[in-house]
Scaffold this active site. Structure first.
Site, PDB file in Angstrom:
ATOM      1  N   TYR A 151       0.714  -1.379   0.251  1.00 59.02           N
ATOM      2  CA  TYR A 151      -0.150   0.033  -0.070  1.00 59.02           C
ATOM      3  C   TYR A 151       0.884   1.415  -0.201  1.00 59.02           C
ATOM      4  O   TYR A 151       2.047   1.379   0.469  1.00 59.02           O
ATOM      5  CB  TYR A 151      -0.957  -0.083   1.219  1.00 59.02           C
ATOM      6  CG  TYR A 151      -0.240   0.140   2.581  1.00 59.02           C
ATOM      7  CD1 TYR A 151      -0.012   1.459   3.043  1.00 59.02           C
ATOM      8  CD2 TYR A 151       0.285  -0.615   3.166  1.00 59.02           C
ATOM      9  CE1 TYR A 151       0.603   1.663   4.372  1.00 59.02           C
ATOM     10  CE2 TYR A 151       0.841  -0.794   4.515  1.00 59.02           C
ATOM     11  CZ  TYR A 151       0.919   0.679   4.998  1.00 59.02           C
ATOM     12  OH  TYR A 151       1.670   0.942   6.269  1.00 59.02           O
ATOM     13  N   CYS A 152       0.275   2.335  -0.585  1.00 57.16           N
ATOM     14  CA  CYS A 152       0.896   3.556  -0.356  1.00 57.16           C
ATOM     15  C   CYS A 152      -0.046   4.688  -0.230  1.00 57.16           C
ATOM     16  O   CYS A 152      -1.261   4.406   0.092  1.00 57.16           O
ATOM     17  CB  CYS A 152       1.669   3.762  -1.612  1.00 57.16           C
ATOM     18  SG  CYS A 152       0.880   3.771  -3.104  1.00 57.16           S
ATOM     19  N   THR A 153       0.284   5.952  -0.446  1.00 52.28           N
ATOM     20  CA  THR A 153      -0.618   7.253  -0.308  1.00 52.28           C
ATOM     21  C   THR A 153      -1.810   7.147  -0.942  1.00 52.28           C
ATOM     22  O   THR A 153      -3.028   7.196  -0.600  1.00 52.28           O
ATOM     23  CB  THR A 153       0.301   8.435  -0.455  1.00 52.28           C
ATOM     24  OG1 THR A 153       1.328   8.160   0.649  1.00 52.28           O
ATOM     25  CG2 THR A 153      -0.835   9.814   0.044  1.00 52.28           C
TER      26      THR A 153
ATOM     27  N   GLY B 249      -1.969   5.178  -4.358  1.00 58.00           N
ATOM     28  CA  GLY B 249      -2.097   4.167  -5.161  1.00 58.00           C
ATOM     29  C   GLY B 249      -0.846   4.227  -6.066  1.00 58.00           C
ATOM     30  O   GLY B 249      -0.539   3.007  -6.644  1.00 58.00           O
TER      31      GLY B 249
ATOM     32  N   ILE C 127      -4.183   4.591   0.580  1.00 62.78           N
ATOM     33  CA  ILE C 127      -4.601   5.017   2.244  1.00 62.78           C
ATOM     34  C   ILE C 127      -5.839   6.076   1.992  1.00 62.78           C
ATOM     35  O   ILE C 127      -6.609   6.019   2.614  1.00 62.78           O
ATOM     36  CB  ILE C 127      -3.277   5.230   3.045  1.00 62.78           C
ATOM     37  CG1 ILE C 127      -2.171   4.266   2.734  1.00 62.78           C
ATOM     38  CG2 ILE C 127      -3.939   5.687   4.322  1.00 62.78           C
ATOM     39  CD1 ILE C 127      -1.029   5.185   3.472  1.00 62.78           C
TER      40      ILE C 127
END
Length: 319
Positions: free
Chosen positions: A177-179, A181, A206
């Site tokens: 996952y990241c901020t 996508g 997220i």
């Protein structure tokens, strides 16, 4: 109701002439009185902009009228003011800097998408490795419960970290996952090319998880780091917690500052009290560095007294 909005978005799509596109796009953004940071490359666009509700809505309509971006998803945050000081649109080699010898095209290979509820199930699965694809300082102020924290300061360091820790990840189900996508689109694709077979990613990042009506940000601890004037934003609507720790005394903290030594500029979590006490510097070396922007404002006497208060002294060359 807030008067401003912040838009976070990206799209992997072909832009034939990034330099010309950037110049024209900057002019359009300025005309709409937007502020923000947009990167464009032949592989697509990656941006965050802020403006009035009217201006940001106009921008979304403007982008929707371009066939390349017609289906682009915007993550929208309400705001009280601009989240940036200026407007920049810059052409780049990549819209996220992974700097691979052989680039990965997310339109051709990427990890499976997990919607927020599916991702929450993965968080609760003991046999799944939840891998944070962000930088260490982003993780430190907030992350999903049980996630792995790669020891990296730049996204381009992540493949090397994976190779160094391959034995811990081999034959595992990996969910990253990241901020918003965008990093995971390319990173999860790289994981698959690197031989990892069961790879998934949080669709929309997220930011999407935090606004989802079913998950409401549950199992997220702390805040989400953002690359604008806000620094961090809340995600967990169910049972928010603080996970950030003050760099100097380890107490709960969600306030980031930059070391006052411009040659360091390290981001550290610190209370206002400790920022003052330790002269906004991460180490003694940075406190006494001649380029320190904080101590430049102090007289030599005050500087000496402030150092003595934390059991430090000026180097003999300065005395």
């Amino acid at each position: 109701m807030s008067d401003y909005q912040v838009l976070l978005y990206y799209k992997y799509t072909t832009i034939d002439d990034p330099e010309t596109f950037a110049k024209e796009h900057l002019a359009a953004c300025k005309e709409m009185e937007l502020k923000g940071r947009i990167l464009v490359a032949t592989e697509g666009i990656n941006g965050t902009v802020s403006g009035t509700v009217e201006a940001t809505n106009k921008y979304m309509d403007y982008m929707a009228n371009d066939a390349r971006f017609a289906d682009m998803v915007f993550k929208i945050d309400a705001a009280d003011s601009h989240a940036f000081k200026k407007m920049h649109v810059r052409p780049r080699a990549e819209i996220v800097s992974l700097s691979l010898e052989e680039d990965v095209n997310p339109l051709e290979i990427t990890g499976d998408y997990l919607e927020p509820a599916e991702f929450r199930d993965a968080l609760l699965d003991e046999d799944t490795v939840i891998l944070d694809a962000r930088n260490d300082y982003e993780f430190d102020i907030g992350h999903f419960r049980g996630a792995v924290r790669p020891d990296i300061q730049n996204f381009r360091e992540l493949p090397g970290w994976i190779e160094d820790n391959r034995d811990q990840l081999e034959d595992k189900k990996i969910v990253t996952y990241c901020t918003g996508g965008i990093r995971c689109e390319k990173f999860s694709g790289w994981l698959k090319t690197a031989g990892f077979e069961d790879v998934s990613q949080l669709h929309g990042g997220i930011a999407t998880y935090g606004k989802n009506e079913e998950t409401k940000g549950e199992l997220w601890d702390g805040q989400m780091y953002v690359f604008d004037e806000r620094i961090a934003v809340p995600i967990n609507q169910v049972n928010p917690t603080i996970v950030g720790k003050d760099y100097f005394d380890g107490t709960p903290c969600e306030r980031y500052i930059n070391c006052a030594n411009p040659y360091c500029n390290k981001q550290i979590l610190a209370s206002l009290e400790n920022e003052k006490k330790y002269l906004r510097s991460c180490s003694h070396e940075c406190r006494v560095h001649p380029a320190n922007l904080y101590t430049k404002e102090l007289s030599k006497e005050e500087f000496t007294e402030r150092l003595q208060a934390i059991d430090e002294t000026l180097p003999e060359t300065v005395q």
